[in-house]
Enzyme design. Structure first.
Site, mmCIF file in Angstrom:
data_model
loop_
_atom_site.group_PDB
_atom_site.id
_atom_site.type_symbol
_atom_site.label_atom_id
_atom_site.label_comp_id
_atom_site.label_asym_id
_atom_site.label_seq_id
_atom_site.Cartn_x
_atom_site.Cartn_y
_atom_site.Cartn_z
ATOM 1 N N ASN A 84 -23.048 -23.827 -0.150
ATOM 2 C CA ASN A 84 -23.657 -23.916 -1.779
ATOM 3 C C ASN A 84 -24.440 -25.522 -2.200
ATOM 4 O O ASN A 84 -23.659 -26.116 -2.568
ATOM 5 C CB ASN A 84 -22.356 -23.211 -2.248
ATOM 6 C CG ASN A 84 -23.320 -23.164 -3.788
ATOM 7 O OD1 ASN A 84 -24.034 -22.969 -4.088
ATOM 8 N ND2 ASN A 84 -21.891 -22.560 -4.609
ATOM 9 N N GLU A 127 -19.318 -22.125 -12.392
ATOM 10 C CA GLU A 127 -20.678 -22.867 -13.233
ATOM 11 C C GLU A 127 -21.711 -21.662 -13.384
ATOM 12 O O GLU A 127 -22.521 -22.018 -14.820
ATOM 13 C CB GLU A 127 -21.259 -23.997 -11.393
ATOM 14 C CG GLU A 127 -20.437 -24.969 -11.527
ATOM 15 C CD GLU A 127 -21.004 -25.489 -10.010
ATOM 16 O OE1 GLU A 127 -21.770 -24.886 -9.451
ATOM 17 O OE2 GLU A 127 -20.300 -25.706 -9.359
ATOM 18 N N LYS A 152 -26.055 -25.968 -4.556
ATOM 19 C CA LYS A 152 -26.299 -25.735 -5.946
ATOM 20 C C LYS A 152 -27.541 -26.858 -6.179
ATOM 21 O O LYS A 152 -28.457 -26.268 -5.781
ATOM 22 C CB LYS A 152 -25.250 -27.148 -6.085
ATOM 23 C CG LYS A 152 -23.324 -26.440 -5.856
ATOM 24 C CD LYS A 152 -22.641 -27.061 -6.466
ATOM 25 C CE LYS A 152 -21.396 -26.452 -6.203
ATOM 26 N NZ LYS A 152 -20.257 -26.924 -7.187
ATOM 27 N N GLY A 179 -15.329 -29.514 -6.742
ATOM 28 C CA GLY A 179 -15.623 -31.426 -6.726
ATOM 29 C C GLY A 179 -15.113 -31.722 -7.228
ATOM 30 O O GLY A 179 -15.469 -33.115 -7.823
ATOM 31 N N HIS A 227 -20.326 -17.279 -9.788
ATOM 32 C CA HIS A 227 -20.431 -18.474 -9.831
ATOM 33 C C HIS A 227 -19.589 -18.891 -10.852
ATOM 34 O O HIS A 227 -20.079 -19.172 -12.119
ATOM 35 C CB HIS A 227 -21.409 -19.836 -9.158
ATOM 36 C CG HIS A 227 -20.450 -20.323 -7.925
ATOM 37 N ND1 HIS A 227 -20.104 -22.231 -9.155
ATOM 38 C CD2 HIS A 227 -19.984 -21.598 -6.961
ATOM 39 C CE1 HIS A 227 -19.884 -23.441 -8.842
ATOM 40 N NE2 HIS A 227 -19.652 -22.412 -7.569
ATOM 41 N N GLU A 239 -12.934 -19.060 -5.967
ATOM 42 C CA GLU A 239 -12.575 -20.894 -6.057
ATOM 43 C C GLU A 239 -11.656 -21.296 -6.971
ATOM 44 O O GLU A 239 -12.070 -21.088 -8.393
ATOM 45 C CB GLU A 239 -14.217 -20.800 -6.477
ATOM 46 C CG GLU A 239 -14.954 -20.143 -5.156
ATOM 47 C CD GLU A 239 -16.434 -21.063 -5.361
ATOM 48 O OE1 GLU A 239 -16.404 -22.300 -4.134
ATOM 49 O OE2 GLU A 239 -17.253 -21.324 -6.310
ATOM 50 N N SER A 296 -12.925 -28.284 -2.914
ATOM 51 C CA SER A 296 -12.903 -29.587 -1.968
ATOM 52 C C SER A 296 -12.632 -28.801 -0.913
ATOM 53 O O SER A 296 -12.231 -30.428 -0.034
ATOM 54 C CB SER A 296 -11.864 -29.592 -2.695
ATOM 55 O OG SER A 296 -12.264 -30.205 -4.018
#
Ligand code: 13P
Length: 249
Positions: free
Chosen positions: A9, A97, A11, A171, A95, A165, A208
């Site tokens: 991904n 985000e 992003k 991250g 996701h 996730e 990660s």
């Protein structure tokens, strides 16, 4: 069916030149294997170009989001048909985000899941808890709610994948522990089995994942692949993760 799905991904990273450098690097690798599927999900703007230059028999192409409506006055949005028309096979939906920064709800996400599956795309539905939810012992109930609502009305699961996730691992350089992944993927697998009967839906881990920890994570029961952010932006590190999956086949 492949044993593992290794998905990148990207992003909101890479311009077109940088995207080409990554895909050239991926192409130079020779050990593609039908047991491990490689997927890249670049920004929308690159999809049409990459589908022309990527060997789609070796690397699948996906989008990071989609709108649930077919067409119309939805400025800035992209439809399932648009994705299919540029050679896109997969779409990531829900996701964290998108959920936290763009206010996507389980109900919206469910509309996307249902309509993308209906359109013939392969869907990766993302779920995950915050650190606060995990520390309060709410992980399973949060995931159950995301799955219950996100998958409402879904009958045919042949094109469905789930990505777990944990938000606190995205991250941050901090991965969930082997015990946490074992327990949580086990919970998701059990949910899917109860909901759909015999369960062949792949469950990916994301958060990660990198070339150092991939092999250990991918060897955990009910982990059928990875959804990789940062480490998918360099062909070397993404290929190292892909190789880890190959070694486990
Ligand atoms: P990182 O691998 O950068 O933690 O991102 C994970 C992720 O959000 C993939 O969708």
């Amino acid at each position: 069916m492949s044993k593992y799905l290794i998905a990148g991904n990207w992003k909101m990273n890479t311009n077109l030149d940088e995207a080409k450098i990554i895909t050239d690097g991926l192409h130079s690798f020779i050990n593609y294997d039908s047991e491990v599927e490689m997927l890249i999900c670049p920004p929308y703007t690159h999809l049409g170009f990459l589908s022309e230059i990527v060997d789609l028999s070796r690397i699948s192409l996906g989008a990071q989001n989609v709108h649930y409506e077919e067409s119309g006055a939805f400025t800035g949005e992209i439809s399932n048909d648009m994705l299919l028309s540029v050679g896109c096979e997969y779409v990531i939906i829900g996701h964290s985000e998108r959920r936290t920064l763009f206010c996507e709800t389980d109900v919206n996400i469910n509309k996307k899941v249902v309509n993308s599956l209906k359109a013939g795309l392969r869907v990766i539905l993302c779920i995950g808890e915050t650190l606060e939810e995990r520390e309060s012992g709410l992980t399973n109930s949060v995931l159950k709610e995301q799955l219950n609502i996100g998958l409402a009305g879904v009958v045919d699961t042949i094109n469905l994948k789930i990505a777990y996730e944990p938000i606190w691992a995205i991250g941050t350089g901090r991965t969930a522990s082997t015990d946490q992944i074992t327990e949580t993927h086990g919970f998701i697998a059990e949910f899917l089995k109860n909901r759909f009967g015999a369960n062949t839906i792949k469950i990916l881990y994301g958060g990660s994942m990198n070339s150092d920890n991939a092999k250990e994570i991918l060897s955990i029961l009910n982990v059928n692949g990875g959804l990789i952010g940062g480490a998918s932006l360099k062909s070397e590190s993404f290929l190292a993760i892909y190789n880890s999956a190959l070694e486990l086949c």
